[in-house]
Design a protein around this motif. Structure first.
Motif, PDB file in Angstrom:
ATOM      1  N   ALA A  70      37.148  40.976 -47.182  1.00  0.00           N
ATOM      2  CA  ALA A  70      38.017  40.670 -48.309  1.00  0.00           C
ATOM      3  C   ALA A  70      37.470  41.270 -49.596  1.00  0.00           C
ATOM      4  CB  ALA A  70      38.169  39.158 -48.448  1.00  0.00           C
ATOM      5  N   ALA A  71      36.145  41.220 -49.763  1.00  0.00           N
ATOM      6  CA  ALA A  71      35.535  41.785 -50.960  1.00  0.00           C
ATOM      7  C   ALA A  71      35.736  43.298 -51.024  1.00  0.00           C
ATOM      8  CB  ALA A  71      34.042  41.448 -50.999  1.00  0.00           C
ATOM      9  N   SER A  72      35.680  43.959 -49.852  1.00  0.00           N
ATOM     10  CA  SER A  72      35.882  45.409 -49.842  1.00  0.00           C
ATOM     11  C   SER A  72      37.313  45.755 -50.240  1.00  0.00           C
ATOM     12  CB  SER A  72      35.565  45.989 -48.458  1.00  0.00           C
ATOM     13  OG  SER A  72      36.519  45.574 -47.497  1.00  0.00           O
ATOM     14  N   PHE A  73      38.290  44.958 -49.783  1.00  0.00           N
ATOM     15  CA  PHE A  73      39.678  45.170 -50.202  1.00  0.00           C
ATOM     16  C   PHE A  73      39.829  44.965 -51.707  1.00  0.00           C
ATOM     17  CE2 PHE A  73      40.915  44.110 -45.712  1.00  0.00           C
ATOM     18  CZ  PHE A  73      41.454  45.347 -45.438  1.00  0.00           C
ATOM     19  N   PRO A  83      44.876  36.308 -53.581  1.00  0.00           N
ATOM     20  CA  PRO A  83      44.911  36.335 -52.104  1.00  0.00           C
ATOM     21  C   PRO A  83      43.518  36.373 -51.472  1.00  0.00           C
ATOM     22  CG  PRO A  83      46.488  37.891 -53.013  1.00  0.00           C
ATOM     23  CD  PRO A  83      45.638  37.429 -54.150  1.00  0.00           C
ATOM     24  N   ALA A  84      42.582  37.065 -52.122  1.00  0.00           N
ATOM     25  CA  ALA A  84      41.224  37.134 -51.581  1.00  0.00           C
ATOM     26  C   ALA A  84      40.575  35.749 -51.574  1.00  0.00           C
ATOM     27  CB  ALA A  84      40.383  38.111 -52.386  1.00  0.00           C
ATOM     28  N   LEU A  85      40.785  34.981 -52.647  1.00  0.00           N
ATOM     29  CA  LEU A  85      40.258  33.611 -52.682  1.00  0.00           C
ATOM     30  C   LEU A  85      40.927  32.740 -51.623  1.00  0.00           C
ATOM     31  CD1 LEU A  85      40.109  33.116 -56.557  1.00  0.00           C
ATOM     32  CD2 LEU A  85      38.147  33.211 -55.011  1.00  0.00           C
ATOM     33  N   ALA A  86      42.224  32.971 -51.384  1.00  0.00           N
ATOM     34  CA  ALA A  86      42.931  32.230 -50.332  1.00  0.00           C
ATOM     35  C   ALA A  86      42.363  32.575 -48.958  1.00  0.00           C
ATOM     36  CB  ALA A  86      44.425  32.533 -50.391  1.00  0.00           C
ATOM     37  N   ILE A  87      41.992  33.843 -48.752  1.00  0.00           N
ATOM     38  CA  ILE A  87      41.348  34.247 -47.494  1.00  0.00           C
ATOM     39  C   ILE A  87      40.072  33.446 -47.280  1.00  0.00           C
ATOM     40  CG2 ILE A  87      40.071  36.125 -46.385  1.00  0.00           C
ATOM     41  CD1 ILE A  87      42.123  38.052 -47.546  1.00  0.00           C
ATOM     42  N   MET A  88      39.286  33.274 -48.335  1.00  0.00           N
ATOM     43  CA  MET A  88      38.035  32.541 -48.201  1.00  0.00           C
ATOM     44  C   MET A  88      38.266  31.063 -47.923  1.00  0.00           C
ATOM     45  SD  MET A  88      35.843  34.792 -48.206  1.00  0.00           S
ATOM     46  CE  MET A  88      34.545  33.593 -47.928  1.00  0.00           C
ATOM     47  N   LEU A  89      39.330  30.482 -48.486  1.00  0.00           N
ATOM     48  CA  LEU A  89      39.660  29.096 -48.146  1.00  0.00           C
ATOM     49  C   LEU A  89      39.972  28.979 -46.654  1.00  0.00           C
ATOM     50  CD1 LEU A  89      41.949  27.973 -51.139  1.00  0.00           C
ATOM     51  CD2 LEU A  89      39.559  27.368 -50.720  1.00  0.00           C
TER      52      LEU A  89
END
Length: 425
Positions: A70-73, A83-89
């Protein structure tokens, strides 16, 4: 006696960590590019991103691996911070699923997993079959490790010194949180930490309140690794996602910690089995945080963007743009980045060719100097890509990945030799 027990515990934990590593690498090797594509296409909204993070982490059993993807995206501008924070949730919830499964006594399945995994790994005609064999062996090792831990703790239950020592360590919930956070950060796996806590709880070495405090610490410790490994000093914005995930966990720990005795009493009434109660606390904690934070991601994103502003892109054309050191443990993703950098190197050589043709016709000295500077850019990219691929090949690559690495090096050599020929011209 005490030394033997400690060594057996350390061996069981080491076996558990190696099993987790085999599961993660097996899934990445079998489905790595497809997982990246799935993650990139499921980012239409925060709920889809949450589901993608949950599913991906349930397969990988590593929220750190999901976080690095997610960080690379995010770093490449392909996905927004929300959306990246939602991925981590979703990733935080995904890591709890294997714990739920292993909370049941299924250690008898480990021999069957070893047998199936060995047959798939040795006889499988396709690479992905061998990789799934690796996954089966890893799961078998995890079950065997849990069996070793329980067998080790059983005779130690009657040892007064061991019980006194653990009671002293786990008497203070805050100290429990700190100890578990440090242990999880050291072993790089909340799954391993929680499974160890479950083993201690099952053998009644720790109280229900201490078990829940240790679970909170394990969740906090797992959020430290992405901050340390995923951030880059040269780019403050790279810390947004891991720090946001850490803040999420920290707020949850602060809110849950004062009520641990009450929560322990409620859960103990519902589930008398201490091991299952520990696993249920782990999943409840992450689900509650996901529900609470899924609607607060916009203000959190705004705050993180203010704390960690983006740095202006480097004007140095010779600096690598796509070589992410954090992806070296994920060969398919690292090879994709190396391919992009190699294509960029080829673009520079193409521009050099055009400039040389114009310079030959016009005898323009400025163009000649520009070509010379571009040659320096090619040299630096050549060195950077070769070094990156060399680091990658230090790990174990399958046949397809090894062939891709060789092709990348071959193209780099071709571009470098082409640049030399143009300079001589």
């Amino acid at each position: 006696m005490g030394t033997i027990v400690v060594l057996d515990l350390m061996g069981g934990v080491a076996l558990l960590l190696w099993g987790l590593h085999m599961v993660r690498t097996g899934v990445l090797r079998a489905f790595g590019p497809n997982l990246r594509q799935l993650l990139s296409t499921a980012l239409g909204n925060r709920f889809a991103a949450f589901a993608a993070g949950l599913g991906l982490t349930a397969l990988l059993q590593s929220s750190t691996a999901t976080g690095l993807m997610a960080a690379s995206f995010t770093a490449e501008g392909l996905v927004g911070l929300v959306p990246a924070l939602a991925i981590m949730l979703g990733a935080n919830v995904g890591t709890t699923l294997i714990v739920q499964i292993l909370s049941f006594n299924i250690s008898a399945a480990s021999p069957a997993l070893f047998l199936v995994g060995l047959l798939a790994f040795r006889v499988g005609a396709r690479t992905w079959v061998k990789d799934l064999g690796r996954v089966a062996i890893g799961l078998g090792l995890m079950l065997l490790a849990l069996h070793i831990l329980l067998d080790t703790l059983a005779p130690a239950e009657n040892a007064p010194m061991v019980r006194v020592l653990l009671n002293a360590i786990t008497a203070d919930p805050v100290f429990c949180i700190l100890v578990a956070a440090g242990l999880t950060w050291a072993v790089h796996s909340s799954v391993a930490s929680v499974l160890l806590i479950m083993s201690l709880a099952y053998s009644h070495f720790i109280t229900p309140t201490a078990a829940l405090a240790l679970v909170l610490g394990a969740n906090l410790g797992s959020a430290i690794n992405p901050v340390v490994e995923g951030g880059h000093r040269d780019e403050p914005a790279s810390y947004r996602l891991p720090v946001g995930n850490l803040l999420n966990r920290l707020v949850g720990v602060v809110l849950f910690a004062p009520f641990l005795p009450s929560i322990a009493d409620v859960l103990r009434a519902i589930e008398p089995d201490m091991a299952k109660m520990t696993a249920e606390c782990h999943i409840v904690f992450n689900i509650v945080l996901a529900v609470a934070f899924i609607g607060l991601l916009d203000p959190l994103s705004w705050l993180l963007e203010r704390i960690f502003p983006s740095r202006r892109p480097s004007d140095d054309p010779s600096a690598p743009r796509y070589l992410d050191e954090n992806l070296l443990e994920t060969p398919s993703l690292a090879l994709a980045d190396a391919s992009r950098e190699t294509l960029r190197m080829g673009d520079v050589v193409e521009v050099m060719l055009r400039q040389v043709m114009v310079a030959l016709m016009t005898n323009d000295r400025a163009l000649v100097n520009e070509v010379s500077r571009m040659d320096n850019t090619v040299d630096r990219l050549d060195e950077a890509i070769k070094l990156y691929v060399t680091k990658l090949t230090r790990g174990s690559l399958d046949e397809h990945e090894g062939r891709r690495a060789t092709e990348i090096i071959s193209f780099v050599i071709i571009w470098s030799m082409s640049a030399i020929s143009l300079i001589k011209t």
